[in-house]
Motif scaffolding. Sequence first.
Motif, PDB file in Angstrom:
ATOM      1  N   LEU A  22       0.823  -1.211   0.000  1.00  0.00           N
ATOM      2  CA  LEU A  22       0.000   0.000   0.000  1.00  0.00           C
ATOM      3  C   LEU A  22       0.858   1.262   0.000  1.00  0.00           C
ATOM      4  O   LEU A  22       0.552   2.226  -0.720  1.00  0.00           O
ATOM      5  CB  LEU A  22      -0.942   0.012   1.203  1.00  0.00           C
ATOM      6  CG  LEU A  22      -2.128  -0.943   1.139  1.00  0.00           C
ATOM      7  CD1 LEU A  22      -2.879  -0.956   2.458  1.00  0.00           C
ATOM      8  CD2 LEU A  22      -3.054  -0.561   0.010  1.00  0.00           C
ATOM      9  N   ILE A  26       0.568   3.905  -2.941  1.00  0.00           N
ATOM     10  CA  ILE A  26       0.081   5.247  -2.624  1.00  0.00           C
ATOM     11  C   ILE A  26       1.138   6.294  -2.967  1.00  0.00           C
ATOM     12  O   ILE A  26       0.823   7.370  -3.482  1.00  0.00           O
ATOM     13  CB  ILE A  26      -0.340   5.334  -1.148  1.00  0.00           C
ATOM     14  CG1 ILE A  26      -1.596   4.492  -0.921  1.00  0.00           C
ATOM     15  CG2 ILE A  26      -0.591   6.766  -0.724  1.00  0.00           C
ATOM     16  CD1 ILE A  26      -1.951   4.287   0.533  1.00  0.00           C
ATOM     17  N   GLU A  51      -5.106  13.859   1.478  1.00  0.00           N
ATOM     18  CA  GLU A  51      -5.709  12.531   1.537  1.00  0.00           C
ATOM     19  C   GLU A  51      -4.663  11.450   1.278  1.00  0.00           C
ATOM     20  O   GLU A  51      -4.649  10.414   1.940  1.00  0.00           O
ATOM     21  CB  GLU A  51      -6.842  12.409   0.518  1.00  0.00           C
ATOM     22  CG  GLU A  51      -8.094  13.158   0.891  1.00  0.00           C
ATOM     23  CD  GLU A  51      -9.152  13.077  -0.186  1.00  0.00           C
ATOM     24  OE1 GLU A  51      -8.864  12.538  -1.288  1.00  0.00           O
ATOM     25  OE2 GLU A  51     -10.269  13.560   0.067  1.00  0.00           O
ATOM     26  N   ASN A  52      -3.773  11.705   0.320  1.00  0.00           N
ATOM     27  CA  ASN A  52      -2.720  10.758  -0.004  1.00  0.00           C
ATOM     28  C   ASN A  52      -1.785  10.559   1.191  1.00  0.00           C
ATOM     29  O   ASN A  52      -1.400   9.435   1.512  1.00  0.00           O
ATOM     30  CB  ASN A  52      -1.946  11.250  -1.227  1.00  0.00           C
ATOM     31  CG  ASN A  52      -1.233  10.133  -1.928  1.00  0.00           C
ATOM     32  OD1 ASN A  52      -0.922   9.123  -1.338  1.00  0.00           O
ATOM     33  ND2 ASN A  52      -0.962  10.329  -3.206  1.00  0.00           N
ATOM     34  N   ASP A  54      -2.585  10.989   4.321  1.00  0.00           N
ATOM     35  CA  ASP A  54      -3.348  10.286   5.352  1.00  0.00           C
ATOM     36  C   ASP A  54      -3.401   8.785   5.073  1.00  0.00           C
ATOM     37  O   ASP A  54      -3.252   7.969   5.994  1.00  0.00           O
ATOM     38  CB  ASP A  54      -4.768  10.852   5.455  1.00  0.00           C
ATOM     39  CG  ASP A  54      -4.785  12.288   5.961  1.00  0.00           C
ATOM     40  OD1 ASP A  54      -3.775  12.726   6.553  1.00  0.00           O
ATOM     41  OD2 ASP A  54      -5.806  12.976   5.761  1.00  0.00           O
ATOM     42  N   TYR A  55      -3.621   8.403   3.808  1.00  0.00           N
ATOM     43  CA  TYR A  55      -3.605   6.987   3.451  1.00  0.00           C
ATOM     44  C   TYR A  55      -2.232   6.374   3.702  1.00  0.00           C
ATOM     45  O   TYR A  55      -2.114   5.231   4.141  1.00  0.00           O
ATOM     46  CB  TYR A  55      -4.001   6.783   1.993  1.00  0.00           C
ATOM     47  CG  TYR A  55      -5.472   7.015   1.718  1.00  0.00           C
ATOM     48  CD1 TYR A  55      -6.451   6.523   2.569  1.00  0.00           C
ATOM     49  CD2 TYR A  55      -5.888   7.722   0.602  1.00  0.00           C
ATOM     50  CE1 TYR A  55      -7.795   6.730   2.324  1.00  0.00           C
ATOM     51  CE2 TYR A  55      -7.225   7.933   0.341  1.00  0.00           C
ATOM     52  CZ  TYR A  55      -8.175   7.435   1.202  1.00  0.00           C
ATOM     53  OH  TYR A  55      -9.506   7.642   0.954  1.00  0.00           O
ATOM     54  N   ASN A  56      -1.193   7.144   3.430  1.00  0.00           N
ATOM     55  CA  ASN A  56       0.168   6.679   3.661  1.00  0.00           C
ATOM     56  C   ASN A  56       0.398   6.452   5.162  1.00  0.00           C
ATOM     57  O   ASN A  56       1.039   5.479   5.556  1.00  0.00           O
ATOM     58  CB  ASN A  56       1.162   7.686   3.099  1.00  0.00           C
ATOM     59  CG  ASN A  56       2.491   7.068   2.782  1.00  0.00           C
ATOM     60  OD1 ASN A  56       2.705   5.895   3.018  1.00  0.00           O
ATOM     61  ND2 ASN A  56       3.387   7.860   2.246  1.00  0.00           N
ATOM     62  N   LEU A  58      -1.945   5.687   7.379  1.00  0.00           N
ATOM     63  CA  LEU A  58      -2.701   4.490   7.751  1.00  0.00           C
ATOM     64  C   LEU A  58      -1.966   3.222   7.342  1.00  0.00           C
ATOM     65  O   LEU A  58      -1.942   2.230   8.085  1.00  0.00           O
ATOM     66  CB  LEU A  58      -4.095   4.524   7.127  1.00  0.00           C
ATOM     67  CG  LEU A  58      -5.065   5.525   7.734  1.00  0.00           C
ATOM     68  CD1 LEU A  58      -6.348   5.568   6.919  1.00  0.00           C
ATOM     69  CD2 LEU A  58      -5.366   5.174   9.167  1.00  0.00           C
ATOM     70  N   ALA A  59      -1.349   3.231   6.160  1.00  0.00           N
ATOM     71  CA  ALA A  59      -0.577   2.069   5.722  1.00  0.00           C
ATOM     72  C   ALA A  59       0.634   1.865   6.629  1.00  0.00           C
ATOM     73  O   ALA A  59       1.002   0.726   6.940  1.00  0.00           O
ATOM     74  CB  ALA A  59      -0.141   2.240   4.270  1.00  0.00           C
TER      75      ALA A  59
END
Length: 92
Positions: A22, A26, A51-52, A54-56, A58-59
């Motif tokens: 991920l 990402i 957002e990118n 934040d996803y990073n 979370l991963a």
Amino acid sequence: MVLVDKRILAGGIAMIIVGIILVVNISATMPAGQSGMTEEEVIDLMIAQQENEDYNTLAGMLIGIGFLLVLISFGARRKRDTAKRKEKKPAE
């Protein structure tokens, strides 16, 4: 011989692998800006970049939890032959 709980170890390794995949995916899709963008496009770009990130994050948390599971698996021991304890009743 090292006592390892194989289910927890496998789950932790799987979480680490998925988290790394991920993060790579990402990071490769980071939105980029262009010159001459309008103010609305700049705001949309900033939101997409946040957002990118934040996803990073979370991963990264997924990787961290997987690593903790791997560490825990080395300390977790299954009790296989546990004798049933019989409680003695006090004499009346």
